[in-house]
Design a protein around this motif. Sequence first.
Motif, mmCIF file in Angstrom:
data_model
loop_
_atom_site.group_PDB
_atom_site.id
_atom_site.type_symbol
_atom_site.label_atom_id
_atom_site.label_comp_id
_atom_site.label_asym_id
_atom_site.label_seq_id
_atom_site.Cartn_x
_atom_site.Cartn_y
_atom_site.Cartn_z
ATOM 1 N N UNK A 279 2.584 -27.632 31.594
ATOM 2 C CA UNK A 279 3.029 -27.003 30.605
ATOM 3 C C UNK A 279 4.445 -27.710 30.171
ATOM 4 N N UNK A 280 5.489 -28.112 31.199
ATOM 5 C CA UNK A 280 6.770 -28.405 31.184
ATOM 6 C C UNK A 280 6.916 -29.629 30.246
ATOM 7 N N UNK A 281 5.646 -30.253 30.239
ATOM 8 C CA UNK A 281 5.855 -31.449 29.320
ATOM 9 C C UNK A 281 6.053 -31.278 27.931
ATOM 10 N N UNK B 141 9.470 -31.916 26.254
ATOM 11 C CA UNK B 141 9.662 -32.982 26.237
ATOM 12 C C UNK B 141 9.611 -33.453 24.406
ATOM 13 N N UNK B 142 9.038 -32.519 23.771
ATOM 14 C CA UNK B 142 8.994 -32.838 22.303
ATOM 15 C C UNK B 142 10.336 -33.142 21.677
ATOM 16 N N UNK B 143 11.225 -32.393 22.056
ATOM 17 C CA UNK B 143 12.440 -32.281 21.526
ATOM 18 C C UNK B 143 12.947 -33.685 21.671
ATOM 19 N N UNK B 144 12.826 -34.355 22.539
ATOM 20 C CA UNK B 144 13.252 -35.762 22.642
ATOM 21 C C UNK B 144 12.280 -36.854 22.371
ATOM 22 N N UNK B 145 11.264 -36.360 21.623
ATOM 23 C CA UNK B 145 10.038 -37.193 21.345
ATOM 24 C C UNK B 145 9.605 -38.078 22.538
ATOM 25 N N UNK B 146 9.249 -37.425 23.870
ATOM 26 C CA UNK B 146 8.835 -38.053 24.866
ATOM 27 C C UNK B 146 7.419 -38.613 24.514
ATOM 28 N N UNK B 147 7.274 -39.774 25.154
ATOM 29 C CA UNK B 147 5.770 -40.425 24.751
ATOM 30 C C UNK B 147 4.655 -39.695 25.416
ATOM 31 N N UNK B 148 4.941 -38.902 26.958
ATOM 32 C CA UNK B 148 3.920 -38.332 27.440
ATOM 33 C C UNK B 148 3.711 -36.831 26.748
ATOM 34 N N UNK C 182 0.268 -33.709 22.814
ATOM 35 C CA UNK C 182 0.046 -33.060 21.442
ATOM 36 C C UNK C 182 -1.040 -33.738 20.940
ATOM 37 N N UNK C 183 -1.092 -35.029 20.961
ATOM 38 C CA UNK C 183 -2.161 -35.896 20.149
ATOM 39 C C UNK C 183 -3.686 -35.426 21.097
ATOM 40 N N UNK C 184 -3.621 -35.289 22.077
ATOM 41 C CA UNK C 184 -5.075 -34.750 22.859
ATOM 42 C C UNK C 184 -5.295 -33.678 22.297
ATOM 43 N N UNK D 67 -10.628 -35.712 9.393
ATOM 44 C CA UNK D 67 -9.487 -35.531 10.040
ATOM 45 C C UNK D 67 -9.726 -35.680 11.535
ATOM 46 N N UNK D 68 -10.677 -35.127 12.055
ATOM 47 C CA UNK D 68 -10.984 -35.144 13.368
ATOM 48 C C UNK D 68 -10.978 -36.889 14.127
ATOM 49 N N UNK D 69 -11.731 -37.516 13.194
ATOM 50 C CA UNK D 69 -11.967 -38.845 13.541
ATOM 51 C C UNK D 69 -10.722 -39.639 13.471
ATOM 52 N N UNK D 70 -9.701 -39.481 12.452
ATOM 53 C CA UNK D 70 -8.662 -40.032 12.475
ATOM 54 C C UNK D 70 -7.547 -39.722 13.477
ATOM 55 N N UNK D 71 -7.612 -38.316 13.895
ATOM 56 C CA UNK D 71 -6.789 -37.938 15.000
ATOM 57 C C UNK D 71 -7.205 -38.641 16.297
ATOM 58 N N UNK D 72 -8.489 -38.709 16.454
ATOM 59 C CA UNK D 72 -8.878 -39.809 17.629
ATOM 60 C C UNK D 72 -8.244 -41.002 17.652
ATOM 61 N N UNK D 73 -8.020 -41.563 16.524
ATOM 62 C CA UNK D 73 -7.490 -43.024 16.614
ATOM 63 C C UNK D 73 -5.754 -42.865 16.830
ATOM 64 N N UNK D 74 -5.170 -41.657 16.343
ATOM 65 C CA UNK D 74 -3.808 -41.236 16.792
ATOM 66 C C UNK D 74 -3.835 -41.028 18.073
ATOM 67 N N UNK D 75 -4.826 -40.334 18.824
ATOM 68 C CA UNK D 75 -4.684 -40.230 20.153
ATOM 69 C C UNK D 75 -4.515 -41.270 21.033
#
Length: 281
Positions: A66-68, A71-78, A83-85, A114-122
């Motif tokens: 949950x600490x991950x 990292x959104x504040x710094x746009x952490x890739x992880x 978020x994408x998951x 929308x769900x299909x597109x979000x899969x590609x974003x993931x």
Amino acid sequence: MHELPLVFLTVLAQGAVGIFICLGLVELLAKPGEKAMTRAFIASLVLLGVASVASVTHLGQPFRMFNVMFGLEHQSALSLEIVALSLFGGTAAAYTGMRLFNLMPGLRKLVLPVAMLSGLVFILAFTNVYTLKTVPTWNSGWTFFQFLMTAAVIGPVGAAALLRWQSAAAGRVQMTADKALATAGLMALIVSVTGYTGYLFWLGQLTVHANPLAVMDYHPVMAMVRIALLMTGLISSAVSSMRGNHKATGVGAICFLMVVAAELMGRIFFYDIFISASAGM
């Protein structure tokens, strides 16, 4: 191979995306039986759930996952990957739940793409985690290519296997969908094998302290076995479909497992060739 949890996470999650997108295309274009498609979508979510469990097992202290989010504040890739998951899993689960309980058919038609597109974003978010300047063997477009092709090869054969399992409830349209998925699988196979050859050639040209292709003694054999499994799985699925064996559930399941095994081998190789830019200096 201490990164096995990540191997299963990436392959199974990307495979789940591929299966969901293929099922979505079948739903949008062919309209099979309602119950059969609902069960198939649920199965793709189960696969995503297994992948999510694998993602937790590689953490030293799972509750720190949950600490991950901080990292959104710094746009952490992880953090963006998490978020994408959540976005893909949430929209896919929402759509499947709406199907299961027959809720808001009009809105459901909008949630699916929308769900299909979000899969590609993931998948793109996955790539962002591994495309690192400090790791020359990962820092290229080949990383995105491999992740995308995992979804592309597992998706058609997985969706076909699920629809074969539900052939009685899917109706006559399942035969058409089976042939279309087999064709898609063959196309993905050609692109995947061709790209994999280019990827290996690119690795051989890298200027690093060690030859990435010779990091492990078993890599040459594993590469050949991987290609053999991938080709056998997808070609056998296509041959079965073209011969009209649209209800051959066992064949579909075996072909699916062969393709998944091939992608797991490819991902083990991907993690094995981790070479830091500063190593050997």
